[in-house]
Design a protein around this motif. Structure first.
Motif, PDB file in Angstrom:
ATOM      1  N   CYS A  94      45.534  47.489  51.714  1.00 37.31           N
ATOM      2  CA  CYS A  94      45.518  46.819  50.407  1.00 37.31           C
ATOM      3  C   CYS A  94      44.507  47.464  49.468  1.00 37.31           C
ATOM      4  CB  CYS A  94      45.187  45.334  50.560  1.00 37.31           C
ATOM      5  SG  CYS A  94      46.444  44.403  51.454  1.00 37.31           S
ATOM      6  N   VAL A  95      44.913  47.603  48.217  1.00 38.93           N
ATOM      7  CA  VAL A  95      44.023  48.070  47.161  1.00 38.93           C
ATOM      8  C   VAL A  95      43.827  46.914  46.186  1.00 38.93           C
ATOM      9  CG1 VAL A  95      43.766  49.634  45.202  1.00 38.93           C
ATOM     10  CG2 VAL A  95      44.697  50.476  47.356  1.00 38.93           C
ATOM     11  N   PHE A  96      42.557  46.566  45.932  1.00 40.07           N
ATOM     12  CA  PHE A  96      42.213  45.427  45.073  1.00 40.07           C
ATOM     13  C   PHE A  96      41.623  45.966  43.771  1.00 40.07           C
ATOM     14  CE2 PHE A  96      38.743  42.094  44.268  1.00 40.07           C
ATOM     15  CZ  PHE A  96      39.541  41.407  43.371  1.00 40.07           C
ATOM     16  N   THR A  97      42.224  45.589  42.613  1.00 45.48           N
ATOM     17  CA  THR A  97      41.774  46.107  41.314  1.00 45.48           C
ATOM     18  C   THR A  97      41.632  44.973  40.308  1.00 45.48           C
ATOM     19  OG1 THR A  97      43.978  46.465  40.360  1.00 45.48           O
ATOM     20  CG2 THR A  97      43.061  48.231  41.707  1.00 45.48           C
ATOM     21  N   ARG A  98      40.732  45.191  39.356  1.00 44.20           N
ATOM     22  CA  ARG A  98      40.622  44.275  38.207  1.00 44.20           C
ATOM     23  C   ARG A  98      41.211  44.985  36.989  1.00 44.20           C
ATOM     24  NH1 ARG A  98      35.648  42.991  34.430  1.00 44.20           N
ATOM     25  NH2 ARG A  98      36.435  41.181  33.305  1.00 44.20           N
ATOM     26  N   GLN A  99      42.216  44.359  36.383  1.00 45.12           N
ATOM     27  CA  GLN A  99      42.891  44.968  35.245  1.00 45.12           C
ATOM     28  C   GLN A  99      42.113  44.765  33.952  1.00 45.12           C
ATOM     29  OE1 GLN A  99      46.330  46.606  35.502  1.00 45.12           O
ATOM     30  NE2 GLN A  99      45.125  46.810  37.367  1.00 45.12           N
ATOM     31  N   GLY A 100      41.273  43.742  33.915  1.00 41.14           N
ATOM     32  CA  GLY A 100      40.543  43.398  32.704  1.00 41.14           C
ATOM     33  C   GLY A 100      40.588  41.893  32.495  1.00 41.14           C
ATOM     34  N   GLY A 101      39.563  41.346  31.828  1.00 35.03           N
ATOM     35  CA  GLY A 101      39.537  39.910  31.588  1.00 35.03           C
ATOM     36  C   GLY A 101      39.550  39.150  32.904  1.00 35.03           C
ATOM     37  N   ASP A 102      40.495  38.194  33.022  1.00 35.98           N
ATOM     38  CA  ASP A 102      40.589  37.392  34.249  1.00 35.98           C
ATOM     39  C   ASP A 102      41.834  37.766  35.041  1.00 35.98           C
ATOM     40  OD1 ASP A 102      42.263  36.440  32.271  1.00 35.98           O
ATOM     41  OD2 ASP A 102      42.195  34.382  32.993  1.00 35.98           O
ATOM     42  N   GLU A 103      42.286  39.025  34.932  1.00 33.04           N
ATOM     43  CA  GLU A 103      43.490  39.489  35.620  1.00 33.04           C
ATOM     44  C   GLU A 103      43.102  40.430  36.762  1.00 33.04           C
ATOM     45  OE1 GLU A 103      45.819  41.337  32.653  1.00 33.04           O
ATOM     46  OE2 GLU A 103      46.590  39.468  31.813  1.00 33.04           O
ATOM     47  N   PHE A 104      43.637  40.151  37.968  1.00 28.45           N
ATOM     48  CA  PHE A 104      43.414  40.991  39.143  1.00 28.45           C
ATOM     49  C   PHE A 104      44.780  41.390  39.698  1.00 28.45           C
ATOM     50  CE2 PHE A 104      39.824  38.142  38.726  1.00 28.45           C
ATOM     51  CZ  PHE A 104      38.728  38.980  38.886  1.00 28.45           C
ATOM     52  N   VAL A 105      44.871  42.617  40.226  1.00 24.64           N
ATOM     53  CA  VAL A 105      46.129  43.097  40.804  1.00 24.64           C
ATOM     54  C   VAL A 105      45.850  43.678  42.177  1.00 24.64           C
ATOM     55  CG1 VAL A 105      48.090  44.654  40.557  1.00 24.64           C
ATOM     56  CG2 VAL A 105      47.099  43.594  38.534  1.00 24.64           C
ATOM     57  N   LEU A 106      46.706  43.319  43.151  1.00 25.16           N
ATOM     58  CA  LEU A 106      46.617  43.841  44.516  1.00 25.16           C
ATOM     59  C   LEU A 106      47.828  44.711  44.792  1.00 25.16           C
ATOM     60  CD1 LEU A 106      45.596  40.571  46.397  1.00 25.16           C
ATOM     61  CD2 LEU A 106      44.112  42.452  45.755  1.00 25.16           C
ATOM     62  N   LEU A 107      47.602  45.776  45.545  1.00 28.02           N
ATOM     63  CA  LEU A 107      48.669  46.671  45.984  1.00 28.02           C
ATOM     64  C   LEU A 107      48.619  46.696  47.506  1.00 28.02           C
ATOM     65  CD1 LEU A 107      50.797  48.525  44.751  1.00 28.02           C
ATOM     66  CD2 LEU A 107      49.142  50.378  44.806  1.00 28.02           C
ATOM     67  N   CYS A 108      49.643  46.126  48.168  1.00 32.08           N
ATOM     68  CA  CYS A 108      49.591  45.923  49.618  1.00 32.08           C
ATOM     69  C   CYS A 108      50.752  46.601  50.321  1.00 32.08           C
ATOM     70  CB  CYS A 108      49.603  44.433  49.952  1.00 32.08           C
ATOM     71  SG  CYS A 108      48.154  43.564  49.312  1.00 32.08           S
ATOM     72  N   SER A 109      50.450  47.413  51.321  1.00 25.48           N
ATOM     73  CA  SER A 109      51.454  48.087  52.145  1.00 25.48           C
ATOM     74  C   SER A 109      51.289  47.654  53.596  1.00 25.48           C
ATOM     75  CB  SER A 109      51.295  49.609  52.031  1.00 25.48           C
ATOM     76  OG  SER A 109      51.372  50.023  50.687  1.00 25.48           O
ATOM     77  N   GLU A 110      52.295  48.064  54.431  1.00 23.15           N
ATOM     78  CA  GLU A 110      52.257  47.849  55.875  1.00 23.15           C
ATOM     79  C   GLU A 110      52.216  46.371  56.240  1.00 23.15           C
ATOM     80  OE1 GLU A 110      48.967  50.085  57.385  1.00 23.15           O
ATOM     81  OE2 GLU A 110      49.533  51.916  56.307  1.00 23.15           O
ATOM     82  N   LEU A 111      52.848  45.527  55.395  1.00 25.43           N
ATOM     83  CA  LEU A 111      52.932  44.096  55.667  1.00 25.43           C
ATOM     84  C   LEU A 111      54.374  43.630  55.477  1.00 25.43           C
ATOM     85  CD1 LEU A 111      49.771  42.730  53.798  1.00 25.43           C
ATOM     86  CD2 LEU A 111      50.055  42.930  56.269  1.00 25.43           C
ATOM     87  N   GLU A 112      54.794  42.636  56.244  1.00 23.02           N
ATOM     88  CA  GLU A 112      56.092  42.010  56.043  1.00 23.02           C
ATOM     89  C   GLU A 112      56.000  41.032  54.876  1.00 23.02           C
ATOM     90  OE1 GLU A 112      58.826  42.876  57.621  1.00 23.02           O
ATOM     91  OE2 GLU A 112      57.689  44.331  58.823  1.00 23.02           O
TER      92      GLU A 112
END
Length: 842
Positions: free
Chosen positions: A490-508
């Motif tokens: 998983c890659v955890f990022t903050r896009q700005g303000g109160d927005e967060f985005v996760l990028l997750c692989s190898e999971l069902e």
């Protein structure tokens, strides 16, 4: 090439460039001077020609008037010499009389049944000549025979006399004539003496502009041609007059009045003639005509009058070019010996500076190879000596710089890909990583997920606690999200303000959903800020590759859409993207577009649900409710279009519609009622984002529609009090002090709190319909309504029940001292006309 040679070439080239620049500047200035001189010369020529044209026009008019008066005198002499009837006059008499009076010809005009014709004349062409088609001439003849003053605009009118303008003779177009017409009623004919050709045009030939124009062409080198254009006819189809079997062009219609047109370029010239008349400014162009480079200038004269004309001048532009070439050649010949002297001088000078430069170059090469130990020794006190000292200092600085460079690169690399507040990856890293994973997934067939997390109502945290506390809270939130990433890549990022985005692989898919639920639940737990607990929630939307999309933009859009779907379900939820979200989004966009049109075209209706005092069985007031039936969408429920209005900002004009229609209607009903009806209007939480403006607008509308504040009620939901709370409460207090009642709508379904009920400016609680409809005939499941009634009584608040549909529900409420009710048992929401009938029936 050595520096010594380079310096010589550089100095020589520099001087050469200066000379070239100077020559170019001189060339440009000389060109401008020659052009300015030619333009001034052209201006003077144009002024003189226009003066001569005006002088010729004025003089010709003066001479023409004199000729007209002389012709009248001749006409009177002719009358005295001829019998009163034209039948008694011979053409030979007219020939002899014209010679005696020194005029060209005499014609007698007489009336027929439908024409005025030449009956006798010394000019054979005039005999039996019809004048019926002569326009204003014929009109003048009719007035002379009627013994009335001639009132045509052309020519000159005197008592019993009219003289036409100098014109081409209709009877013989080879001649130009000046006519006079006299009739005082003593003859049965009009006496028409006239002058021809040289006698008419002699003044213009002697004093007109043609002589001046020829003089300019002969004496001024470069002036090729002068032309006075008739703008009305130049370049247009020639206006040919057909009279008495002859065809000719009138003098006033000739395309060129004076001068020649040998250097002709008619399509371009005709367009420019019209342009300069419209703009009132001169224009010119250059083109090769008749083998000569010609500059053609067009100048409008009297452009804003009824009789404008344009003067054209053709100038030999090659004269300017020849003069410029001669000057340029002189400059080139002068520059050659000067360049040679500079070159020899620079060779001598360059040797004195190239040797120490060579020493400095060797040291710089050593520094470039990383050798910083030995310092350069150069015994000079000029700039080269200072340069040697600076090279030594540079060597020492570079040693420190190289050491620090690696550390700086590491810091820059970190800042480029990390969020400065939370320390997690930033938007830039996320975009690159997302592209990389898509490329790998195309090769391996792997799946991954994009999780878009947005904090619910985070703006209220910033507004209430301040941005510093908001930043502190964001750090804590990012720590909880990171703590929830226990599986997969998983890659955890903050896009700005109160927005967060996760990028997750190898999971069902199930594992992704479970992890998202865990993160949302963790965020929903209380945060401790400076000893105070803060409660927030988050909405999470998920899109999957390749199930939902295979490109970066679509994956982000779908995850964002799923997140907003979670928010529409009151937040604190995880939503996996599906096609219904897109359909719902498209439907909401369509509703928004149609709603804007409906508001603009006033298609929103206000319905009224009566509020009943069930104990007294009378109507105490109405609640205004919005209804909308669209031409394309049909009936749209308020839950749908009001939520769209709140999201898009249309809630404000929608509320204005409800207020104005309802206030107008209730004021009208109250005119004929002993006990006035009260009006309740629902207010959205979005309207309290600018509480001060809202309060002022409510007061303005009530004043404009003459509705007393005591008969107006504001209905808000409990959730309204949670946002921007201080300002909202202040606004509600202002409204209450103004005399308006405040009701809490759907009470019991929100964040009910005894503390806010006790402290806030509230007058009434409305029991939500869901609690009323739960009541059974045996009064089971009635605990909540009974509790709310007792609570209102204890807080000295009014209470009203919504959704009363059964008689036993009414009886239960009356039994528990709740006599104010709404519901289908009494009436469904009615349009204005139906409510009037309902009121009459009660």
């Amino acid at each position: 090439m050595s520096i010594k040679k380079k310096l010589s070439l550089i100095f020589t080239s520099l001087v050469l460039c200066i000379l070239i620049a100077y020559s170019t500047l001189h060339y440009v200035r000389s060109k401008e001077q020659l052009i300015n001189f030619s333009e001034k010369e052209i201006e003077l020529i144009i002024q003189e020609v226009s003066y001569q044209v005006e002088n010729s026009k004025n003089g010709a008019q003066y001479v023409e008037n004199i000729l007209g008066r002389e012709l009248r005198t001749a006409a009177i002499a002719i009358q005295n010499s001829l019998p009163a009837n034209h039948e008694d006059v011979t053409n030979e008499q007219l020939v002899q009389l014209a010679e005696e009076l020194m005029i060209s010809h005499i014609t007698l005009l007489a009336e027929t049944d439908d024409d005025i014709i030449g009956v006798k004349s010394s000019d054979p062409h005039e005999i039996d000549m019809s004048t019926k088609e002569w326009e204003f001439w014929y009109h003048a003849f009719q007035q002379l025979f009627a013994l009335t003053p001639v009132d045509v605009d052309e020519g000159q009118a005197l008592p019993n006399y009219w003289t036409g303008p100098i014109e081409v003779a209709a009877s013989n177009p080879d001649h130009t004539d000046k006519w006079g017409y006299y009739h005082d009623g003593s003859t049965n004919y009009i006496i028409n003496p006239y002058l021809r050709d040289n006698q008419v045009l002699d003044y213009e030939k002697r004093f007109g502009p043609a002589i001046v124009m020829d003089r300019f062409k002969k004496k001024l080198e470069g002036v090729l041609e002068l032309t006075v254009f008739n703008p009305k006819n130049f370049g247009q189809e020639t206006e040919i007059v057909h009279k008495n079997g002859n065809s000719f062009v009138r003098i006033a219609d000739q395309p060129i009045w004076y001068g020649t047109y040998e250097y002709g370029n008619q399509p371009v010239d005709a367009e420019l003639v019209q342009n300069v008349l419209k703009t009132g400014e001169s224009e010119y162009y250059m083109e090769e005509i008749n083998g000569t480079m010609v500059k053609k200038t067009f100048v409008p004269i009297d452009a804003d009058t009824d009789d404008p004309y344009v003067i054209g001048l053709a100038y030999d532009y090659s004269l300017i070019q020849k003069e410029l070439k001669a000057e340029l050649l002189q400059h080139v010949l002068f520059s050659i010996p000067f360049i040679l002297v500079v070159f020899l001088t620079s060779l001598v000078f360059s040797r004195s500076i190239t040797r120490p430069i060579g020493t400095i170059v060797e040291k710089v090469n050593e520094i470039a190879q990383g050798k910083f130990s030995e310092n350069l020794i150069l015994n000079r006190k000029d700039e080269l000596g200072h340069l040697a000292q600076n090279v030594n200092a540079l060597s020492d600085s570079l040693q420190c710089y190289v050491t620090d460079l690696k550390k700086s690169k590491e810091v820059i690399q970190y800042q480029a890909y990390h969020d400065p507040l939370t320390g997690v990856w930033n938007r830039r890293y996320f975009q690159e990583e997302l592209n990389r994973r898509i490329e790998r997934a195309k090769e391996t067939g792997a799946i991954f997920a994009v999780l878009f997390i947005d904090i619910d109502r985070f703006k209220d945290i910033n507004d209430t606690l301040g941005h510093a506390k908001g930043d502190q809270l964001l750090k804590l939130i990012s720590e909880r999200i990171e703590g929830g990433l226990t599986k997969g890549n998983c890659v955890f990022t903050r896009q700005g303000g109160d927005e967060f985005v996760l990028l997750c692989s190898e999971l069902e898919k199930e594992e992704i959903m479970a992890m998202a639920e865990k993160i949302v639940t963790a965020i929903n737990q209380p945060f401790l800020l400076d000893g105070n607990e803060v409660y927030i929630s988050a909405s999470c939307g998920i899109s999957l590759y390749p199930e939902h999309a295979e490109d970066t933009d679509s994956l982000m859009v779908y995850a964002d859409g799923a997140m907003y779907a979670a928010k529409r379900q009151e937040g604190n939820k995880v939503v996996l993207y599906n096609e219904e979200i897109n359909k719902e989004k498209n439907e909401r966009l369509r509703i928004e577009a149609r709603l804007r049109k409906a508001i603009k075209n006033k298609k929103i209706e206000v319905y009224y649900q009566p509020k009943i005092d069930a104990r007294a069985d009378k109507v105490m007031g109405v609640e205004a409710l919005l209804r909308w039936t669209d031409e394309e969408l049909g009936f749209v429920s308020p839950e749908k279009f009001i939520s769209v209005a709140e999201e898009t900002g249309l809630i404000h004009p929608l509320w204005e519609t409800a207020m104005k229609q309802a206030c107008t209607q209730v004021t009208k009903w109250n005119e004929n009622r002993d006990e006035p009806l009260s009006l309740a209007v629902n207010f959205s939480a979005k309207q309290f984002q600018d509480p001060c403006s809202l309060v002022n607008r409510v007061k303005e509308i009530l004043s404009d529609f003459s509705l007393a504040p005591a008969y107006f009620e504001v209905e808000i939901t409990e959730s309204t009090l949670l946002f921007n709370s201080k300002e909202t409460i202040r606004a509600l207090k202002d409204l209450q002090e103004y005399g308006i009642s405040i009701s809490i709508d759907d009470f019991g379904t929100g964040y009910s709190s005894l503390s806010y009920l006790k402290k806030l400016p509230i007058n009434c609680l409305k029991i939500d319909r869901s609690f009323i409809q739960d009541i059974r005939e045996d009064e089971s499941q009635s605990e909540i309504p009974e509790t709310i009634i007792n609570l209102a009584r204890g807080l000295r608040l009014q209470v009203i029940a919504e959704g009363v549909e059964e008689e036993y529900q009414k009886e239960f409420l009356l039994k528990n001292d709740c006599c104010h009710m709404q519901g289908y048992l009494f009436s469904k929401p009615l349009c204005g006309s139906d409510l009037e009938q309902f009121l009459i029936g009660r």
